[in-house]
Design an enzyme around this catalytic site. Structure first.
Site, PDB file in Angstrom:
ATOM      1  N   ASP A  66       0.860  -1.184   0.000  1.00 19.88           N
ATOM      2  CA  ASP A  66       0.000   0.000   0.000  1.00 19.88           C
ATOM      3  C   ASP A  66       0.896   1.233   0.000  1.00 19.88           C
ATOM      4  OD1 ASP A  66       0.928   0.275   2.626  1.00 19.88           O
ATOM      5  OD2 ASP A  66      -0.953  -0.363   3.525  1.00 19.88           O
ATOM      6  N   ASP A 129      -9.515  -2.873  14.313  1.00 16.88           N
ATOM      7  CA  ASP A 129     -10.782  -2.822  13.581  1.00 16.88           C
ATOM      8  C   ASP A 129     -10.864  -3.868  12.475  1.00 16.88           C
ATOM      9  OD1 ASP A 129      -8.877  -1.851  11.884  1.00 16.88           O
ATOM     10  OD2 ASP A 129      -9.948  -0.020  11.341  1.00 16.88           O
ATOM     11  N   HIS A 131      -8.688  -4.170   9.948  1.00 22.16           N
ATOM     12  CA  HIS A 131      -8.112  -3.774   8.657  1.00 22.16           C
ATOM     13  C   HIS A 131      -6.752  -4.438   8.460  1.00 22.16           C
ATOM     14  CE1 HIS A 131      -5.401  -0.713  10.569  1.00 22.16           C
ATOM     15  NE2 HIS A 131      -4.703  -0.921   9.480  1.00 22.16           N
TER      16      HIS A 131
END
Lengths: 242, 242, 242, 242
Positions: A66, A129, A131
């Site tokens: 990313d 969370d 991710h």
């Protein structure tokens, strides 16, 4: 799926480093996608002296999965900069073995990876969370390949610390390998440490597969290894998942 | 993912048969899960003479991936009976190499598969509604392992033809490897023929991953081969997916 | 080692063709080294219609493992010419997927193969004298890589028929992958048919490993498949080797 | 073949330990054959704390590849005793994961290994005379499987130190996996340290394959890794082999 629990963060980092090395000690090209951020810092500290200037690792190619560009695009993005600082530069990885994903080439990332023979291994962290990579709840869908995600205010606030809280540097978007691209890797390794991760580890290993908890998907990969410390494993131990 | 298009059903069946054989010509134990139903009939016709009484295939073990029991449970279920008729019996597969999944042992199927070394390959068909194995829309969730599905009236009506329309034979439930179990196979092969499958093939290769279209998930498997005839490939050709 | 016996030459050729295909149905680059000569003619006849103009085989690259040049070097050598006639041309294999070994590049063959990722499979025949590729008794040593072999009169007489008995075309040397290069392939497939091969098949499977019977070495390869017809298997059947 | 040179014995031992671990961190059964003697002592010291009481290594099975029995056969042989002392006992390896080769079962060793799925990796040392396992010059032939070797006086003298120089304990024979059995392993790892090994390392990597220098054969294995320290690599560095 194999779950490995080290007794503490150091043992976890050591096991994770050995995992990465185990892909490197081969005689053919190896394509590894590695994670930035704070959780693998110790892992890179262990790796650096073992990898630095070793000619027998010339077969290993590295990919970031990313990238958060600076708004002005006047320098390399946050992810690759972090990987350089933590690993590529101290380990003296040749530039030819570093394959950058960025805002300019993300649309061809999946095709380039395929041309390169695919990723042999992708090692990733997980957020509380659920991710992983840039796949935050509410951003990508399970079917998405490498893509661009627009930053709403919530996301901008979230990534602000990555830019030393300089608001003007926070960009309007970032790019990430999507769930489809990540699942295409031959092997996945998920690492997590600390009590803050105990609940999400339990969640992905026991609950439903749900786009709102992105990492639930990767538990369906046929070659997944999960490396934890005891703190991150606390909930799954308590519920006898392992 | 590799997509192979044969020019017609016969060429598709031949290619599919070669795929199955390619896993069999090895020197180590191979665990294959194979599909019943009508679509692979030609494939089994091609396989039978090549497999029958061949001592060099003693390393190959076969597993069914779903089962619809007869209500009275006075005989073997629909799936294994179909596989016996189409393949196991004419090919003279030794009983020791046939590993039945049924209503009595489905709860230990995933553990038994793991003990046996995992499935090396699972070959499956697809329904126009996107179902595969016994994973019909509205029955299993992506996170489910091998499980039991209760038959509501819609499902009973649907499987009635499998029981020669004898209503009294239709059971209250069936068992199936769930999405999680299927994704755990090392390799997946999806076969489809005919214009009736053209739309769903296009759907799973282009749209979102959605539990209501179960086969969308398996497009995320890192080792998936899709074998079609030209009719089943019509929509993806039209939209230049291939 | 796996030994497969087809009932006759046709079944053997069919099984061999399926073996070759089994390496081709993958999603990554495959490097296959294939044999010329008369024994695989039927195999190529079976392969051609299945391979011709199939876009899904674009991942497959072919290599010849030996070459006998014409003395004048005014055309391609005997091996590649035979492969073109039997397979490459009728199957319409793109030139970019054909990697010639010849008298000009043999010294870099092993390095080029390594750069290409190594051979995934090499399929070879065997002579009644135990030779394979250009490794005839008294020519190469077990430790030799790809090399040049000088033709003495015995060798010249032997290869004369390859040149339609035109003495002026017979060269002073040929080139061949040596035992070391052949052993480096990930998988070896040995094919043989006919009673004339029965004795040598028995010899290599039961006697000592001896440089004077070159093929005895390849029985030590960890991934060897031997495909025979019943005639070629006659001696090993008689002595209960299988 | 991959050649890895650590800067000293400690780095070599660390790299070798990582190699062994890289086979262990998997989710399927792994069969490893490991070497006794003095050279891997440091490797075992590194391995023990990382392996001891780790439930995630329950998939790993260990095999010894040779055995010198005590003449009276009143206790376990020299090899297994050494492995217990250096590794199995301090690492607390369950007895069910230890598969002994000894004078009573050597004739079925190759068949048992095949039944167990074959060896995934065999790690071996090398003698200055080119021996490995119990394959000393003049004892086994390249084509030999696991076998018994009769001790002549030269061999008796040689192994005397293994018995603390107690002549009455020296047996009339020993058993060893032969060259054919060793070559059947999927992966070979050869380790060597010290200037005394520099010449033989150079010899096996450059000279002919010769039964009188047994380890020359294993350089023909398609998946061989050689791990050295700088001292053992001195000759190949000098001659620019690496």
């Amino acid at each position: 799926m194999k779950i490995i629990v080290g007794k503490d963060e150091t043992e976890m980092a050591n096991i994770a480093a050995q995992h990465v090395l185990s892909y490197m000690y081969t005689d053919k090209r190896m394509n590894l996608s590695i994670t930035g951020g704070t959780s693998p810092r110790k892992m890179y500290e262990i790796l650096v002296p073992q990898v630095k200037d070793k000619p027998y690792f010339s077969n290993v190619h590295f990919y970031n999965f990313d990238e958060i560009p600076y708004r002005k695009e006047d320098r390399e993005g946050v992810t690759i900069s972090g990987l350089r600082e933590a690993f590529f530069t101290p380990a003296n990885i040749p530039e030819a073995n570093i394959h950058k994903l960025d805002q300019y080439n993300y649309q061809t990332q999946d095709e380039r990876l395929k041309q390169d023979g695919g990723l042999d291994m992708l090692i990733l962290g997980i957020g509380a969370d659920g991710h992983y990579c840039g796949n935050l709840p509410g951003t990508t869908k399970f079917g998405d390949g490498t893509c661009r995600v627009e930053n709403d205010q919530r996301l901008k606030d979230r990534i602000l610390p990555e830019f030393d809280n300089v608001v003007e540097d926070v960009p309007e978007y970032y790019v990430t390998m999507g769930p489809r691209s990540v699942m295409a890797a031959k092997n996945l390794v998920l690492i997590a440490t600390g009590t803050k991760k105990a609940a999400i580890i339990h969640r992905i290993l026991t609950g439903e597969v749900d786009e709102n908890v992105p990492a639930t998907l990767i538990t369906l990969h046929p070659n997944l290894t999960i490396i934890l410390d005891e703190d991150a494993a606390a909930e799954i131990r308590k519920h006898h998942v392992i």
